[in-house]
Design a protein around this motif. Structure first.
Motif, short mmCIF file in Angstrom:
data_model
loop_
_atom_site.label_atom_id
_atom_site.label_comp_id
_atom_site.label_asym_id
_atom_site.label_seq_id
_atom_site.Cartn_x
_atom_site.Cartn_y
_atom_site.Cartn_z
N GLY A 17 0.66 -1.05 -0.02
CA GLY A 17 -0.03 0.09 0.01
C GLY A 17 0.77 1.07 0.11
O GLY A 17 0.45 2.44 0.11
N VAL A 18 2.08 1.12 0.13
CA VAL A 18 2.99 2.15 0.13
C VAL A 18 4.04 2.04 -1.07
O VAL A 18 3.91 3.18 -2.03
CB VAL A 18 3.86 2.61 1.67
CG1 VAL A 18 4.84 3.55 1.34
CG2 VAL A 18 2.73 2.56 2.43
N ASN A 21 1.41 -1.10 -4.79
CA ASN A 21 -0.06 -1.05 -4.52
C ASN A 21 -0.74 -2.38 -4.55
O ASN A 21 -1.86 -2.61 -5.14
CB ASN A 21 -0.80 -0.11 -5.93
CG ASN A 21 -0.75 -0.92 -7.10
OD1 ASN A 21 0.45 -1.82 -7.29
ND2 ASN A 21 -1.46 -0.79 -8.19
N GLU A 171 3.45 5.04 6.19
CA GLU A 171 2.36 3.70 6.64
C GLU A 171 0.91 4.12 5.96
O GLU A 171 0.35 5.32 6.03
CB GLU A 171 1.95 3.42 8.08
CG GLU A 171 2.96 2.37 8.84
CD GLU A 171 2.61 1.18 8.36
OE1 GLU A 171 1.69 0.97 7.61
OE2 GLU A 171 3.32 0.18 8.80
N ASP A 172 0.27 3.21 5.51
CA ASP A 172 -1.02 3.29 4.66
C ASP A 172 -2.19 2.65 5.59
O ASP A 172 -3.37 3.08 5.29
CB ASP A 172 -1.07 2.72 3.38
CG ASP A 172 -1.15 1.16 3.59
OD1 ASP A 172 -0.30 0.72 4.28
OD2 ASP A 172 -1.75 0.62 2.92
N SER A 173 -2.10 1.80 6.66
CA SER A 173 -3.24 1.34 7.34
C SER A 173 -3.14 1.69 8.72
O SER A 173 -2.23 2.27 9.39
CB SER A 173 -2.72 -0.40 7.33
OG SER A 173 -1.56 -0.82 8.24
N TYR A 190 -0.03 7.69 4.63
CA TYR A 190 0.06 7.73 3.18
C TYR A 190 -1.61 7.32 2.61
O TYR A 190 -1.94 6.20 2.59
CB TYR A 190 1.04 6.54 2.62
CG TYR A 190 1.22 6.90 1.10
CD1 TYR A 190 1.74 7.93 0.44
CD2 TYR A 190 1.10 5.75 0.06
CE1 TYR A 190 1.93 8.12 -0.94
CE2 TYR A 190 1.05 5.78 -1.25
CZ TYR A 190 1.79 6.96 -1.66
OH TYR A 190 1.95 6.99 -3.10
N ARG A 191 -1.83 8.16 2.10
CA ARG A 191 -3.49 8.06 1.46
C ARG A 191 -3.43 7.91 -0.01
O ARG A 191 -2.74 8.68 -0.84
CB ARG A 191 -4.25 9.31 1.72
CG ARG A 191 -5.72 9.14 1.35
CD ARG A 191 -6.46 8.28 2.49
NE ARG A 191 -6.67 9.14 3.64
CZ ARG A 191 -7.21 8.46 4.75
NH1 ARG A 191 -7.40 7.24 4.68
NH2 ARG A 191 -7.38 9.36 5.75
N THR A 192 -4.48 6.81 -0.68
CA THR A 192 -4.43 6.75 -1.99
C THR A 192 -5.94 6.34 -1.96
O THR A 192 -6.55 6.42 -1.01
CB THR A 192 -3.60 5.53 -2.51
OG1 THR A 192 -3.96 4.27 -1.85
CG2 THR A 192 -2.04 6.01 -2.40
N ASN A 195 -7.28 3.45 0.18
CA ASN A 195 -7.32 3.29 1.64
C ASN A 195 -8.18 4.93 1.87
O ASN A 195 -8.06 5.49 2.89
CB ASN A 195 -5.93 3.36 2.58
CG ASN A 195 -5.01 4.51 2.29
OD1 ASN A 195 -5.10 5.25 1.14
ND2 ASN A 195 -4.22 4.73 3.24
N LEU A 200 -6.60 6.87 9.53
CA LEU A 200 -5.09 7.23 9.87
C LEU A 200 -4.95 8.34 10.78
O LEU A 200 -3.87 9.01 10.94
CB LEU A 200 -4.48 7.71 8.57
CG LEU A 200 -4.44 6.67 7.30
CD1 LEU A 200 -3.84 7.19 6.06
CD2 LEU A 200 -3.54 5.42 7.65
N ASN A 208 -1.45 12.79 0.60
CA ASN A 208 -2.24 12.20 -0.48
C ASN A 208 -1.24 11.96 -1.83
O ASN A 208 -1.03 12.96 -2.55
CB ASN A 208 -3.26 12.95 -0.95
CG ASN A 208 -4.13 13.31 0.09
OD1 ASN A 208 -5.02 12.35 0.39
ND2 ASN A 208 -4.46 14.23 0.90
#
Length: 219
Positions: A17-18, A21, A171-173, A190-192, A195, A200, A208
């Motif tokens: 996720g970082v 993907n 981190e993304d989670s 880390y936002r995409t 997620n 967060l 973003n």
């Protein structure tokens, strides 16, 4: 909340996720294969398990929902799926090589700190020719509970000979951000799109996408 180091001594990247993907593909696997084949009628939310080691995912699902397969069968499902996800499907973060190259030139220590098994991490490193890293750490390398507990990031900071407060974690989670925050590091969420709804709030700052991440880490 932890203050952003003026110049982080070390930047510790989560992988899934970082750097890549993979969460996009893991969520599809969980919803279409894992949950139907290993659980009863009740389905958890993806964020309940995202960021956890797959062995601990089994323990959590078994305790919370009750599983219909053995732990060995559960692990085999993940391992077989991982070959396709990391070997063929995932894409790397746009500009990741440039970002790590600049950090490396500035003398920043770099690490991958992931709940994924070492073999999955190595497949990703080899496929995209990543590195060098000062540390590649899997949750399975330490004899302690994984994310969201702080041990993996405490261990990583010690391995790169840096105080946690001088480390920046990406981190993304929710589980990952919680782990890093509990360890006392500066946490960049880390936002995409994958997620977009993830909590967060444990992060010190949320960016973003790769351009905002680069600005946060370099500027």
């Amino acid at each position: 909340m932890t203050a952003m180091p003026d110049t982080p001594t070390a930047v510790l990247f989560d992988m899934d996720g970082v750097i890549v993907n993979s969460e996009d593909y893991w969520h599809i696997f969980e919803e279409e294969t894992l949950f139907p084949e290993t659980l009863g009628d009740i389905r958890p939310e993806n964020d309940e398990i995202t960021g956890m080691n797959y062995r601990e995912i089994y323990d959590y699902l078994d305790e919370t929902y009750g599983t219909t397969v053995t732990k060995a069968e559960f692990i085999d499902l993940y391992n077989e799926t991982s070959k396709t996800i990391y070997g063929e499907q995932v894409e790397i973060m746009d500009g990741f090589d440039r970002l790590t190259g600049t950090l490396r030139d500035r003398g920043t220590k770099l690490a991958i700190v992931s709940s994924a098994p070492k073999s999955w991490i190595q497949t990703t490193i080899d496929r995209f020719e990543l590195g060098p890293f000062d540390l590649v750490l899997s949750a399975e390398d330490i004899d302690a509970p994984g994310k969201p507990e702080p041990h993996i990031y405490e261990h990583a900071a010690a391995e790169v000979d840096t105080d946690p407060e001088d480390c920046t974690v990406v981190e993304d989670s929710e589980h990952g951000a919680t782990s890093a925050a509990r360890a006392g590091t500066y946490v960049v969420g880390y936002r995409t799109e994958a997620n977009a709804e993830t909590d967060l709030s444990m992060a010190d700052v949320v960016v973003n996408g790769p351009q905002e991440l680069r600005a946060e880490l370099l500027d």
